[in-house]
Design a protein around this motif. Structure first.
Motif, PDB file in Angstrom:
ATOM      1  N   GLU A  49      54.138  -5.220  -7.867  1.00 28.36           N
ATOM      2  CA  GLU A  49      54.651  -4.286  -8.876  1.00 28.36           C
ATOM      3  C   GLU A  49      53.845  -2.993  -8.902  1.00 28.36           C
ATOM      4  O   GLU A  49      54.416  -1.911  -9.060  1.00 28.36           O
ATOM      5  CB  GLU A  49      54.662  -4.958 -10.250  1.00 28.36           C
ATOM      6  CG  GLU A  49      55.747  -6.005 -10.379  1.00 28.36           C
ATOM      7  CD  GLU A  49      55.775  -6.693 -11.732  1.00 28.36           C
ATOM      8  OE1 GLU A  49      54.802  -6.547 -12.511  1.00 28.36           O
ATOM      9  OE2 GLU A  49      56.771  -7.386 -12.011  1.00 28.36           O
TER      10      GLU A  49
ATOM     11  N   GLU B 184      66.730  -3.559  -7.650  1.00 26.97           N
ATOM     12  CA  GLU B 184      65.428  -3.060  -7.189  1.00 26.97           C
ATOM     13  C   GLU B 184      65.356  -3.135  -5.662  1.00 26.97           C
ATOM     14  O   GLU B 184      65.904  -4.053  -5.060  1.00 26.97           O
ATOM     15  CB  GLU B 184      64.294  -3.894  -7.786  1.00 26.97           C
ATOM     16  CG  GLU B 184      64.197  -3.846  -9.281  1.00 26.97           C
ATOM     17  CD  GLU B 184      63.453  -2.619  -9.786  1.00 26.97           C
ATOM     18  OE1 GLU B 184      62.708  -2.004  -9.021  1.00 26.97           O
ATOM     19  OE2 GLU B 184      63.627  -2.293 -10.961  1.00 26.97           O
TER      20      GLU B 184
ATOM     21  N   GLU C  44      61.138 -10.716  -9.760  1.00 23.69           N
ATOM     22  CA  GLU C  44      61.807 -11.802 -10.473  1.00 23.69           C
ATOM     23  C   GLU C  44      61.093 -13.130 -10.240  1.00 23.69           C
ATOM     24  O   GLU C  44      60.802 -13.856 -11.185  1.00 23.69           O
ATOM     25  CB  GLU C  44      63.255 -11.909 -10.014  1.00 23.69           C
ATOM     26  CG  GLU C  44      64.048 -12.937 -10.765  1.00 23.69           C
ATOM     27  CD  GLU C  44      65.500 -12.942 -10.348  1.00 23.69           C
ATOM     28  OE1 GLU C  44      66.069 -14.034 -10.268  1.00 23.69           O
ATOM     29  OE2 GLU C  44      66.053 -11.853 -10.106  1.00 23.69           O
ATOM     30  N   SER C  45      60.815 -13.470  -8.976  1.00 20.07           N
ATOM     31  CA  SER C  45      60.151 -14.739  -8.684  1.00 20.07           C
ATOM     32  C   SER C  45      59.344 -14.620  -7.398  1.00 20.07           C
ATOM     33  O   SER C  45      59.559 -13.723  -6.597  1.00 20.07           O
ATOM     34  CB  SER C  45      61.163 -15.881  -8.560  1.00 20.07           C
ATOM     35  OG  SER C  45      61.942 -15.696  -7.403  1.00 20.07           O
TER      36      SER C  45
ATOM     37  N   LYS D 219      52.255 -11.005  -7.910  1.00 17.84           N
ATOM     38  CA  LYS D 219      53.266 -10.269  -8.685  1.00 17.84           C
ATOM     39  C   LYS D 219      52.727  -8.919  -9.133  1.00 17.84           C
ATOM     40  O   LYS D 219      53.384  -7.893  -8.970  1.00 17.84           O
ATOM     41  CB  LYS D 219      53.694 -11.102  -9.891  1.00 17.84           C
ATOM     42  CG  LYS D 219      54.719 -10.419 -10.756  1.00 17.84           C
ATOM     43  CD  LYS D 219      55.128 -11.275 -11.917  1.00 17.84           C
ATOM     44  CE  LYS D 219      56.147 -10.547 -12.775  1.00 17.84           C
ATOM     45  NZ  LYS D 219      56.611 -11.367 -13.886  1.00 17.84           N
TER      46      LYS D 219
ATOM     47  N   LYS E 207      60.164  -4.302 -10.067  1.00 22.43           N
ATOM     48  CA  LYS E 207      60.048  -5.465 -10.947  1.00 22.43           C
ATOM     49  C   LYS E 207      60.316  -6.729 -10.135  1.00 22.43           C
ATOM     50  O   LYS E 207      61.317  -6.827  -9.438  1.00 22.43           O
ATOM     51  CB  LYS E 207      61.052  -5.382 -12.103  1.00 22.43           C
ATOM     52  CG  LYS E 207      60.786  -4.211 -13.026  1.00 22.43           C
ATOM     53  CD  LYS E 207      59.496  -4.404 -13.773  1.00 22.43           C
ATOM     54  CE  LYS E 207      59.250  -3.229 -14.698  1.00 22.43           C
ATOM     55  NZ  LYS E 207      57.914  -3.235 -15.237  1.00 22.43           N
TER      56      LYS E 207
ATOM     57  N   THR F  19      60.998 -12.238  -4.592  1.00 21.80           N
ATOM     58  CA  THR F  19      62.366 -11.877  -4.947  1.00 21.80           C
ATOM     59  C   THR F  19      62.310 -10.811  -6.031  1.00 21.80           C
ATOM     60  O   THR F  19      61.668 -11.002  -7.057  1.00 21.80           O
ATOM     61  CB  THR F  19      63.139 -13.102  -5.468  1.00 21.80           C
ATOM     62  OG1 THR F  19      63.072 -14.134  -4.485  1.00 21.80           O
ATOM     63  CG2 THR F  19      64.589 -12.752  -5.748  1.00 21.80           C
ATOM     64  N   LEU F  20      62.981  -9.695  -5.771  1.00 28.97           N
ATOM     65  CA  LEU F  20      63.003  -8.596  -6.736  1.00 28.97           C
ATOM     66  C   LEU F  20      64.193  -8.732  -7.668  1.00 28.97           C
ATOM     67  O   LEU F  20      65.180  -9.393  -7.343  1.00 28.97           O
ATOM     68  CB  LEU F  20      63.078  -7.255  -5.997  1.00 28.97           C
ATOM     69  CG  LEU F  20      61.943  -6.945  -5.034  1.00 28.97           C
ATOM     70  CD1 LEU F  20      62.149  -5.572  -4.421  1.00 28.97           C
ATOM     71  CD2 LEU F  20      60.597  -7.032  -5.698  1.00 28.97           C
ATOM     72  N   LYS F  21      64.097  -8.098  -8.828  1.00 26.55           N
ATOM     73  CA  LYS F  21      65.194  -8.124  -9.788  1.00 26.55           C
ATOM     74  C   LYS F  21      66.389  -7.359  -9.227  1.00 26.55           C
ATOM     75  O   LYS F  21      66.257  -6.553  -8.311  1.00 26.55           O
ATOM     76  CB  LYS F  21      64.747  -7.530 -11.123  1.00 26.55           C
ATOM     77  CG  LYS F  21      63.723  -8.400 -11.796  1.00 26.55           C
ATOM     78  CD  LYS F  21      63.574  -8.091 -13.246  1.00 26.55           C
ATOM     79  CE  LYS F  21      62.553  -9.080 -13.789  1.00 26.55           C
ATOM     80  NZ  LYS F  21      62.474  -9.094 -15.190  1.00 26.55           N
ATOM     81  N   GLU F  22      67.551  -7.638  -9.783  1.00 30.79           N
ATOM     82  CA  GLU F  22      68.794  -7.028  -9.326  1.00 30.79           C
ATOM     83  C   GLU F  22      68.714  -5.498  -9.398  1.00 30.79           C
ATOM     84  O   GLU F  22      68.293  -4.943 -10.409  1.00 30.79           O
ATOM     85  CB  GLU F  22      69.949  -7.527 -10.202  1.00 30.79           C
ATOM     86  CG  GLU F  22      71.310  -7.377  -9.593  1.00 30.79           C
ATOM     87  CD  GLU F  22      71.495  -8.205  -8.339  1.00 30.79           C
ATOM     88  OE1 GLU F  22      72.121  -7.693  -7.410  1.00 30.79           O
ATOM     89  OE2 GLU F  22      71.012  -9.344  -8.294  1.00 30.79           O
TER      90      GLU F  22
ATOM     91  N   CYS G 109      64.953 -10.378  -1.010  1.00 28.28           N
ATOM     92  CA  CYS G 109      63.639 -11.006  -0.893  1.00 28.28           C
ATOM     93  C   CYS G 109      62.818 -10.300   0.175  1.00 28.28           C
ATOM     94  O   CYS G 109      63.351  -9.913   1.219  1.00 28.28           O
ATOM     95  CB  CYS G 109      63.786 -12.474  -0.503  1.00 28.28           C
ATOM     96  SG  CYS G 109      64.663 -13.470  -1.697  1.00 28.28           S
TER      97      CYS G 109
END
Length: 96
Positions: A45, A88, A53-54, A41, A51, A83-86, A26
């Motif tokens: 990006e 990233e 995530e939330s 967001k 990317k 929170t970034l995607k796994e 995060c």
């Protein structure tokens, strides 16, 4: 399209935000008060090529301040926890 520099104002570095970056992937930003989650967001990006995530947002309220006999208030500001995607990462903030 909105410019990411208008939305993202500051990357917040505190003990808590550093721990969140290490454990939960995060990142914490100070953002414009008028920015909503889709704008934040898109700005993250586009600015960092990752990317998202939330996003969780909160408004830090203004506080009363005194300077001698003069009273006033600090400005209220908005904080976003992204929170970034796994897998990233934002490379610019890895050394912080």
């Amino acid at each position: 399209m909105i410019d990411p520099r208008e939305v993202l104002q500051l990357h917040l570095v505190t003990e808590k935000s550093v721990k969140m970056k290490e454990t939960g992937n995060c990142y914490v930003f100070q953002v414009a008060r008028t920015a909503n989650k889709p704008q934040i967001k898109e700005a993250v990006e586009r600015a960092f090529k990752v990317k998202v995530e939330s996003i969780r947002t909160m408004v830090a309220p203004s506080k009363p301040k005194r300077l001698g006999r003069f009273e006033g208030r600090t400005t209220a500001w908005k904080k976003a926890v992204v929170t970034l995607k796994e897998g990233e990462k934002i490379a610019e903030f890895e050394n912080v």
